[in-house]
Design a protein around this motif. Sequence first.
Motif, PDB file in Angstrom:
ATOM      1  N   ASN A   1      22.765  32.481 -34.156  1.00  0.00           N
ATOM      2  CA  ASN A   1      22.353  30.875 -33.701  1.00  0.00           C
ATOM      3  C   ASN A   1      21.998  29.557 -34.409  1.00  0.00           C
ATOM      4  O   ASN A   1      22.350  28.753 -34.885  1.00  0.00           O
ATOM      5  CB  ASN A   1      22.159  30.909 -32.199  1.00  0.00           C
ATOM      6  CG  ASN A   1      23.609  31.416 -30.901  1.00  0.00           C
ATOM      7  OD1 ASN A   1      23.774  31.520 -31.832  1.00  0.00           O
ATOM      8  ND2 ASN A   1      22.714  30.870 -29.596  1.00  0.00           N
TER       9      ASN A   1
ATOM     10  N   LYS B   1      23.936  31.564 -24.666  1.00  0.00           N
ATOM     11  CA  LYS B   1      23.747  30.540 -24.103  1.00  0.00           C
ATOM     12  C   LYS B   1      22.900  29.143 -23.867  1.00  0.00           C
ATOM     13  O   LYS B   1      22.637  28.660 -25.108  1.00  0.00           O
ATOM     14  CB  LYS B   1      24.963  30.130 -22.626  1.00  0.00           C
ATOM     15  CG  LYS B   1      26.044  30.958 -23.017  1.00  0.00           C
ATOM     16  CD  LYS B   1      26.688  30.171 -23.737  1.00  0.00           C
ATOM     17  CE  LYS B   1      28.047  31.994 -23.912  1.00  0.00           C
ATOM     18  NZ  LYS B   1      29.322  31.930 -25.339  1.00  0.00           N
TER      19      LYS B   1
ATOM     20  N   GLY C   1      23.798  27.278 -36.488  1.00  0.00           N
ATOM     21  CA  GLY C   1      23.013  25.857 -36.779  1.00  0.00           C
ATOM     22  C   GLY C   1      22.734  24.707 -38.218  1.00  0.00           C
ATOM     23  O   GLY C   1      23.420  24.100 -38.051  1.00  0.00           O
TER      24      GLY C   1
ATOM     25  N   GLN D   1      27.315  14.025 -30.268  1.00  0.00           N
ATOM     26  CA  GLN D   1      26.707  15.304 -30.621  1.00  0.00           C
ATOM     27  C   GLN D   1      25.800  15.884 -29.460  1.00  0.00           C
ATOM     28  O   GLN D   1      25.980  17.082 -29.224  1.00  0.00           O
ATOM     29  CB  GLN D   1      26.219  15.162 -31.481  1.00  0.00           C
ATOM     30  CG  GLN D   1      26.969  15.535 -32.877  1.00  0.00           C
ATOM     31  CD  GLN D   1      27.783  16.780 -32.589  1.00  0.00           C
ATOM     32  OE1 GLN D   1      28.124  18.072 -32.777  1.00  0.00           O
ATOM     33  NE2 GLN D   1      30.028  15.704 -32.783  1.00  0.00           N
TER      34      GLN D   1
ATOM     35  N   PHE E   1      21.091  28.226 -27.020  1.00  0.00           N
ATOM     36  CA  PHE E   1      22.000  26.446 -27.752  1.00  0.00           C
ATOM     37  C   PHE E   1      19.975  26.579 -28.206  1.00  0.00           C
ATOM     38  O   PHE E   1      20.036  25.581 -28.497  1.00  0.00           O
ATOM     39  CB  PHE E   1      21.483  26.559 -25.728  1.00  0.00           C
ATOM     40  CG  PHE E   1      21.585  25.049 -25.653  1.00  0.00           C
ATOM     41  CD1 PHE E   1      23.299  23.452 -26.230  1.00  0.00           C
ATOM     42  CD2 PHE E   1      21.081  24.097 -25.348  1.00  0.00           C
ATOM     43  CE1 PHE E   1      22.808  22.837 -26.001  1.00  0.00           C
ATOM     44  CE2 PHE E   1      20.383  22.345 -25.599  1.00  0.00           C
ATOM     45  CZ  PHE E   1      21.662  21.972 -25.495  1.00  0.00           C
TER      46      PHE E   1
ATOM     47  N   LEU F   1      20.090  24.658 -31.749  1.00  0.00           N
ATOM     48  CA  LEU F   1      19.496  23.176 -32.162  1.00  0.00           C
ATOM     49  C   LEU F   1      18.748  22.555 -33.182  1.00  0.00           C
ATOM     50  O   LEU F   1      18.537  21.909 -33.881  1.00  0.00           O
ATOM     51  CB  LEU F   1      18.777  22.991 -31.025  1.00  0.00           C
ATOM     52  CG  LEU F   1      19.871  22.074 -29.618  1.00  0.00           C
ATOM     53  CD1 LEU F   1      19.368  20.972 -28.571  1.00  0.00           C
ATOM     54  CD2 LEU F   1      20.889  20.979 -30.102  1.00  0.00           C
TER      55      LEU F   1
ATOM     56  N   TYR G   1      28.155  16.588 -26.651  1.00  0.00           N
ATOM     57  CA  TYR G   1      29.269  18.055 -27.063  1.00  0.00           C
ATOM     58  C   TYR G   1      28.315  18.997 -26.552  1.00  0.00           C
ATOM     59  O   TYR G   1      28.927  19.906 -26.194  1.00  0.00           O
ATOM     60  CB  TYR G   1      29.382  17.568 -28.158  1.00  0.00           C
ATOM     61  CG  TYR G   1      30.647  18.678 -28.773  1.00  0.00           C
ATOM     62  CD1 TYR G   1      31.829  17.949 -28.339  1.00  0.00           C
ATOM     63  CD2 TYR G   1      30.585  19.559 -29.061  1.00  0.00           C
ATOM     64  CE1 TYR G   1      33.128  19.315 -28.492  1.00  0.00           C
ATOM     65  CE2 TYR G   1      31.038  20.896 -29.897  1.00  0.00           C
ATOM     66  CZ  TYR G   1      33.208  20.072 -29.341  1.00  0.00           C
ATOM     67  OH  TYR G   1      33.875  21.478 -29.757  1.00  0.00           O
ATOM     68  N   LYS G   2      26.724  19.105 -26.902  1.00  0.00           N
ATOM     69  CA  LYS G   2      26.131  20.285 -26.788  1.00  0.00           C
ATOM     70  C   LYS G   2      25.793  20.486 -25.350  1.00  0.00           C
ATOM     71  O   LYS G   2      25.745  21.578 -25.370  1.00  0.00           O
ATOM     72  CB  LYS G   2      24.650  20.300 -27.737  1.00  0.00           C
ATOM     73  CG  LYS G   2      25.184  20.031 -28.821  1.00  0.00           C
ATOM     74  CD  LYS G   2      25.296  20.949 -29.857  1.00  0.00           C
ATOM     75  CE  LYS G   2      25.809  21.408 -31.473  1.00  0.00           C
ATOM     76  NZ  LYS G   2      25.491  22.533 -31.559  1.00  0.00           N
TER      77      LYS G   2
ATOM     78  N   GLY H   1      33.742  18.447 -26.037  1.00  0.00           N
ATOM     79  CA  GLY H   1      32.589  19.654 -25.575  1.00  0.00           C
ATOM     80  C   GLY H   1      32.993  20.420 -24.740  1.00  0.00           C
ATOM     81  O   GLY H   1      33.681  21.558 -25.432  1.00  0.00           O
TER      82      GLY H   1
ATOM     83  N   LEU I   1      28.529  22.128 -24.215  1.00  0.00           N
ATOM     84  CA  LEU I   1      28.689  23.739 -24.496  1.00  0.00           C
ATOM     85  C   LEU I   1      27.678  24.058 -23.522  1.00  0.00           C
ATOM     86  O   LEU I   1      28.572  25.757 -23.480  1.00  0.00           O
ATOM     87  CB  LEU I   1      28.184  23.822 -26.153  1.00  0.00           C
ATOM     88  CG  LEU I   1      29.621  23.137 -26.990  1.00  0.00           C
ATOM     89  CD1 LEU I   1      29.052  23.464 -28.543  1.00  0.00           C
ATOM     90  CD2 LEU I   1      31.228  23.111 -26.564  1.00  0.00           C
TER      91      LEU I   1
END
Length: 431
Positions: A338, A276, A342, A156, A280, A284, A159-160, A28, A163
């Motif tokens: 976001n 961010k 998602g 995942q 984020f 999620l 990866y998150k 990521g 990011l």
Amino acid sequence: MDTESPRGLKILSDRKLTMMLGLGFSSGLPFLLVFSTQSTWLREVGVSKEAIGMISWVALAYSLKFLWAPLLDRFDAPFLGRKLGRRRGWMALIQIGVMLCLAGLAFGDPGNGLLWTIVFSFLLGFCGSTQDITIDGWRIAVAPPEKQGAMSAASQVGYKIALLCAGAGALYVAQFYSWRAAYLVMALLMLVGMVANFLAPEPQKHIETAPGAHRSLVQTYAEPLKEFFARNGRHTILFLLLLGIYRLPDFLSGVMANPLYIDLGFSKTDIANITKVFGFAVGLTGIFAGGWSASRFGLMPTLLVGGIAAAASHLSLALLAHVGHDIRLLTLAICVENFAGGFAGTALVAFMSSLVSPLHAAAQYALLSSLYALPGKILGGFSGFAAAKFGYAAFFVATSCIGLPVAALCLAVWRAYAAQTKAGAEQNSLA
């Protein structure tokens, strides 16, 4: 997954999950650094919106990786393949490449010349997308089917987290130090994935050990495609068309979102804190909501709602562009976008997974995951011209209108998908 059962505890105790977490982080990390984070840097130093949009084409490698993916299955990496094995050898070589590309970008000066930045961005896009191929290949080869759910979840999560580091983390470092320092820190963070790779076990099975392994290179490429088109029949083009435009609004708006924030006068700290870190967490929540919806109401209703919501969420960015600098409105826009993104992303991954045959899972999923982003990556290169000509507000209204054909295609696919599922069930019952 039933974590209370002995089987669940055994899966969670597998050290390969820890390695997968680190490798997911490594996978990521490069993406935002050649996409939205880099667009923030470019806009801040005065690069035009038109140029920023066109530079986003360097990320096309993520949509074209299926072209060279089979080669990594068949051949060893130079030198490192003999030392570490086929999967880990390629991973190590490409991770070194990613680190060097990030360091190269750090020493660029896009405000005074873009050639250096464009060259290293292109190389980073190629190395980052190739790293995804190697990590996906390792994950599929190293764990049996019953552990793939846990392995994918660990990937995942890693990866998150990456990011978050490449988004908020890079912006924080750039705000308080410099962009050069930010990209050098990101290069050092690649050590996480490199350590995980060196500690990870090498899968024992490769393509040569599989039945029919000694087929020609042409057959290696052709067989997964032939099976996919034969199984989906006349619905194939409809399915691929939906995949091609489902996330198109997000790819178009994603290139111009950070330049909008900069032009409205928001600081890099504002962008990091809201888009961010806070975004984020909201993203999620959208992912979990999408998963719950798919299990509660079914895949196709979730796909329809997600497609409409993701496109409509861009109206909040249009409102922000119209109103101007307003931190509360920025927060609202990011929350809406976001969460919807998602939710839609979860639905899309589930849909793509349902189209893949277990016999050709790696090749077909690589193809679908590459091609679903291709139209958005190509058209995203022109997004700067559209935003410059019509203004940010009109641009984001236009991207939201793509939700209308997305909704129409979702309804058509829903009908075709139901018919295909029913036919498959009847065929299985007769067998």
